[in-house]
Scaffold this motif. Sequence first.
Motif, PDB file in Angstrom:
ATOM      1  N   UNK A   9       0.833  -1.205   0.000  1.00 43.28           N
ATOM      2  CA  UNK A   9       0.000   0.000   0.000  1.00 43.28           C
ATOM      3  C   UNK A   9       0.869   1.256   0.000  1.00 43.28           C
ATOM      4  N   UNK A  10       0.333   2.358  -0.492  1.00 46.70           N
ATOM      5  CA  UNK A  10       1.055   3.622  -0.384  1.00 46.70           C
ATOM      6  C   UNK A  10       1.464   3.867   1.068  1.00 46.70           C
ATOM      7  N   UNK A  11       2.678   4.310   1.244  1.00 52.59           N
ATOM      8  CA  UNK A  11       3.289   4.563   2.550  1.00 52.59           C
ATOM      9  C   UNK A  11       3.577   3.274   3.328  1.00 52.59           C
ATOM     10  N   UNK A  12       3.318   2.114   2.710  1.00 57.08           N
ATOM     11  CA  UNK A  12       3.602   0.831   3.346  1.00 57.08           C
ATOM     12  C   UNK A  12       5.071   0.459   3.214  1.00 57.08           C
ATOM     13  N   UNK A  13       5.437  -0.610   3.864  1.00 58.87           N
ATOM     14  CA  UNK A  13       6.830  -1.044   3.910  1.00 58.87           C
ATOM     15  C   UNK A  13       7.008  -2.421   3.293  1.00 58.87           C
TER      16      UNK A  13
END
Length: 151
Positions: free
Chosen positions: A46-50
């Motif tokens: 996900x966006x901003x995920x790692x």
Amino acid sequence: MVDAPCTGQSLLAKGDKAPGCFHHVTINSNANRQKRILANYAKIVAPQGYLTYMTCTYLTAENEQVNEWLLSRFPEFQPVTVPHLAKYRSHLTEIPCYRMWPQDKLGAGDFTVLFQNTSEGETNQLPADFLDLASFTRKNWFKASPLKARN
């Protein structure tokens, strides 16, 4: 989290056998498989995920070079510095990635790097009680999951 299949050279440090772990065909095959795995995972973070990537091999072809490949194909991912691993930072690339060696008494050897998907968009949040022991048990997870326990 990707604990990638690799040539397993650290198995030698444990006294295990790792047939073919230095053969160029095995090395190339593993590096290509790792790239396919990372590409698939990169598409679902996900966006901003790692995304963290780990191996138990010592080869740059399966470690630093695979990470450089990821950054060239998925520019939305950026490496993240992990301060408490600073003394293990690899000197073989500019990417902040980390090598733990058997002589440092950190197991048989390990490589790891952390990336963040810096793209904008809707982020996914886990429920606040996700890791609550009452709700996060094997029994309850398998009831809620489409996967079935194999044991």
